[in-house]
Design a protein around this motif. Structure first.
Motif, short mmCIF file in Angstrom:
data_model
loop_
_atom_site.label_atom_id
_atom_site.label_comp_id
_atom_site.label_asym_id
_atom_site.label_seq_id
_atom_site.Cartn_x
_atom_site.Cartn_y
_atom_site.Cartn_z
N GLU A 1 -5.03 -3.14 0.46
CA GLU A 1 -4.44 -3.72 -0.74
C GLU A 1 -5.38 -3.43 -1.89
OE1 GLU A 1 -1.54 -4.98 -1.11
OE2 GLU A 1 -0.90 -5.31 0.94
N PHE A 2 -5.28 -2.20 -2.39
CA PHE A 2 -6.22 -1.73 -3.40
C PHE A 2 -5.48 -0.90 -4.43
CE2 PHE A 2 -9.20 1.56 -4.95
CZ PHE A 2 -10.21 0.75 -5.44
N ALA A 3 -5.87 -1.04 -5.70
CA ALA A 3 -5.27 -0.21 -6.75
C ALA A 3 -6.37 0.31 -7.67
CB ALA A 3 -4.25 -1.01 -7.56
N LEU A 4 -6.21 1.56 -8.10
CA LEU A 4 -7.15 2.17 -9.04
C LEU A 4 -6.36 2.64 -10.26
CD1 LEU A 4 -9.92 3.47 -9.84
CD2 LEU A 4 -9.19 5.51 -8.61
N VAL A 5 -6.69 2.11 -11.42
CA VAL A 5 -6.00 2.50 -12.64
C VAL A 5 -7.04 2.97 -13.65
CG1 VAL A 5 -4.41 1.76 -14.46
CG2 VAL A 5 -4.14 0.86 -12.15
N PRO B 1 0.83 -1.21 0.00
CA PRO B 1 0.00 0.00 0.00
C PRO B 1 0.86 1.26 0.00
CG PRO B 1 -0.82 -1.56 1.62
CD PRO B 1 0.48 -2.11 1.10
N GLY B 2 0.41 2.26 -0.74
CA GLY B 2 1.16 3.51 -0.78
C GLY B 2 2.11 3.60 -1.96
N ALA B 3 2.38 2.47 -2.64
CA ALA B 3 3.26 2.53 -3.80
C ALA B 3 2.57 3.34 -4.90
CB ALA B 3 3.59 1.12 -4.29
N PRO B 4 3.32 4.26 -5.55
CA PRO B 4 2.70 5.22 -6.47
C PRO B 4 1.91 4.58 -7.63
CG PRO B 4 5.10 5.33 -6.58
CD PRO B 4 4.77 4.49 -5.40
N GLY B 5 2.43 3.51 -8.20
CA GLY B 5 1.77 2.91 -9.36
C GLY B 5 0.39 2.34 -9.07
N GLN C 1 -9.48 7.31 -1.84
CA GLN C 1 -8.66 8.08 -0.92
C GLN C 1 -8.68 7.45 0.48
OE1 GLN C 1 -9.77 12.16 -1.01
NE2 GLN C 1 -8.05 12.83 0.28
N HIS C 2 -9.89 7.05 0.93
CA HIS C 2 -10.00 6.37 2.22
C HIS C 2 -9.23 5.07 2.23
CE1 HIS C 2 -12.71 9.04 4.24
NE2 HIS C 2 -13.55 9.04 3.21
N LEU C 3 -9.41 4.28 1.17
CA LEU C 3 -8.77 2.96 1.14
C LEU C 3 -7.25 3.07 1.17
CD1 LEU C 3 -11.06 1.18 -1.49
CD2 LEU C 3 -11.10 0.93 1.01
N ILE C 4 -6.74 4.07 0.45
CA ILE C 4 -5.29 4.23 0.42
C ILE C 4 -4.78 4.71 1.77
CG2 ILE C 4 -3.43 5.62 -0.61
CD1 ILE C 4 -4.70 5.14 -3.31
N ARG C 5 -5.53 5.65 2.38
CA ARG C 5 -5.14 6.14 3.70
C ARG C 5 -5.14 5.01 4.72
NH1 ARG C 5 -8.92 10.71 5.08
NH2 ARG C 5 -7.87 11.90 3.48
N ASP D 1 -10.15 19.29 -11.27
CA ASP D 1 -11.38 19.39 -10.47
C ASP D 1 -11.02 19.63 -9.01
OD1 ASP D 1 -14.49 17.73 -10.59
OD2 ASP D 1 -13.58 18.40 -8.71
N ASP D 2 -11.66 20.65 -8.42
CA ASP D 2 -11.33 21.00 -7.04
C ASP D 2 -11.63 19.90 -6.04
OD1 ASP D 2 -10.29 23.38 -7.66
OD2 ASP D 2 -12.12 24.55 -7.28
N VAL D 3 -12.66 19.11 -6.33
CA VAL D 3 -13.03 18.05 -5.40
C VAL D 3 -12.09 16.84 -5.54
CG1 VAL D 3 -14.96 16.58 -4.66
CG2 VAL D 3 -15.41 18.84 -5.58
N LEU D 4 -11.43 16.78 -6.68
CA LEU D 4 -10.63 15.59 -6.95
C LEU D 4 -9.13 15.82 -6.77
CD1 LEU D 4 -12.54 14.32 -10.12
CD2 LEU D 4 -12.73 13.50 -7.79
N THR D 5 -8.77 16.77 -5.91
CA THR D 5 -7.35 17.10 -5.77
C THR D 5 -6.49 15.88 -5.46
OG1 THR D 5 -7.84 17.65 -3.49
CG2 THR D 5 -7.63 19.48 -5.03
N PHE D 6 -7.10 14.93 -4.77
CA PHE D 6 -6.39 13.71 -4.42
C PHE D 6 -5.82 13.00 -5.66
CE2 PHE D 6 -6.83 9.06 -3.99
CZ PHE D 6 -5.82 8.83 -3.07
#
Ligand SMILES: Nc1ncnc2c1ncn2[C@@H]1O[C@H](COP(=O)(O)OP(=O)(O)O)[C@@H](O)[C@H]1O
Ligand SMILES: [Mg+2]
Length: 383
Positions: free
Chosen positions: A178-182, A38-42, A170-174, A196-201
């Motif tokens: 073990e989750f990835a979004l591509v 978790p936390g790996a950039p890719g 964002q919650h799952l990563i925080r 998008d201002d709401v999607l800064t994450f």
């Protein structure tokens, strides 16, 4: 069975090519992030690039990486109903993992494509999806695996859905899940999403800009594919075919496909390869250029037409003049729109050039029949 019957090339959207050219480094770095935890950039990646450059193919490749590590995957497209469909996938996955199906659904096979669901997202739905994701991820954690969510064709239409998915991610990563979004989308869609201002994450996402692949690698892949499938190609023919693709992945498959079918003989000669190249270029017009032009506004198309008299990159000054003497600011708005749409790119000295191969030839030949005014009559907005 003749050699002609099994064409190894795949000139259609989203189909995995016989050989994936030039993308190994990207795949490897994403594969590493699956292993790094978790936390790996890719694990949060956005693919962008022009139509036909291979975005969907990359999503499929990432899916394979995930599967090879025992992960589950959900593949979706960013249209209305995205969150509702994710919920259905999650229900489906949870049921598939239960030892025995529950009485209520016994005997019903859920459709694999959930395209019919188009309910808009509600707060309750988002909460439910988050709850289901958490319980699935809890369970997956015990078996040492995770979940990959891929979202193709990201565009503005499904903005509220994408906001929900992003918030959940964002919650799952925080929470170190073990989750990835591509995700994948055209440059315009991705840049508007990232602003998008709401999607800064999402700005943290690893943005992978896919572009054309090197011609020498195209050459090697074309020959290797032909040889692996029991035929040979004349050396000069191989070079001309590779050159004709301009390194544009979709055209690699299209040229390969038509060169292969240009003859029934087991050796492909220069003459038949040339026939194949001509056929491929003709198809490119109806498959790519027409579709791409259809997505644009009239002024966008006029701008593109105004570039077509030039043999190479066009000067903004000439474009403005050919558009009927429009103001530079006005021209710049359209220049930026077309850059975002993946149609043109800035080249040196303030010039612009087409991003899609053979678009110039296409516009010169078919511009008028597509309802585009011949360039001298274009625009009557004198300054
Ligand atoms: N790296 C590559 N090497 C060879 N062919 C590719 C590659 N990437 C994509 N293709 C081919 O290009 C075509 C378009 O790919 P696709 O993923 O549908 O593009 P996009 O989603 O960007 O529009 C398909 O026929 C695919 O087989
Ligand atoms: Mg695609």
């Amino acid at each position: 069975m003749t050699a002609r019957s099994t064409n190894p090339f795949k000139p259609s959207a989203g189909s995995t090519p016989p050989l994936l050219i030039g993308r190994q480094p990207v795949i490897e770095s994403i594969a590493d992030s699956f292993d790094e935890g978790p936390g790996a950039p890719g694990r949060l990646t956005v693919f962008t690039g022009a139509r036909g450059v291979g975005k969907t193919v990359m999503l499929n490749e990432v899916e394979e990486v995930a599967n090879s590590r025992g992960w589950l995957t959900i593949n979706e497209t960013a249209t209305t109903g995205l969150v509702a469909r994710i919920e259905e996938h999650l229900t489906h996955l949870a049921e598939a993992r239960e030892p025995r199906p529950r009485g209520r659904i016994t005997g019903i096979t859920l459709p694999l494509r959930l395209g019919a669901v188009s309910t808009e997202v509600t707060p309750e739905l988002a909460v439910d999806v988050r709850r289901r994701l958490n319980s699935l991820l809890d369970e997956l954690k015990r078996s040492g695996s995770g979940l990959l969510l891929t979202i193709d064709e990201v565009h503005a239409a499904a903005r509220s859905e994408l906001r929900e998915v992003t918030t959940i991610t964002q919650h799952l990563i925080r929470e170190d899940r073990e989750f990835a979004l591509v995700m994948a989308g055209l440059p315009s869609a991705v840049s508007s999403l990232l602003s998008d201002d709401v999607l800064t994450f999402l700005r943290r996402a690893d943005k992978q800009v896919l572009s054309d692949v090197p011609i020498d690698e195209v050459h090697d892949a074309l020959s290797a594919t032909i040889i692996a499938n029991g035929r040979t190609i004349d050396e000069e023919a191989g070079h001309q075919a590779a050159e004709a693709t301009g390194g544009y992945p979709f055209l690699v498959q299209l040229v390969g496909y038509h060169v292969w079918r240009s003859t029934a003989a087991s050796h492909i000669t220069l003459t038949s390869a040339r026939d194949g190249i001509t056929a491929a270029r003709r198809r490119l017009g109806s498959l790519v250029h027409e579709t791409a032009l259809n997505d644009l506004s009239d002024v966008d198309r006029t701008f593109l037409m105004a570039m077509s008299p030039d043999p190479g990159p066009s000067r903004m000054r000439d474009i403005l003049k050919r558009m009927g003497g429009v103001a530079p600011q006005y021209g710049n708005v359209y220049k930026n729109r077309l850059i975002d749409a993946g149609m043109i790119g800035s080249v040196a000295h303030g010039k612009v050039d087409y991003s899609l191969p053979y678009l110039r030839d296409f516009l010169r030949e078919h511009g008028a029949s597509l309802g585009l005014a011949p360039i001298k009559k274009v625009g009557n907005k004198k300054k």
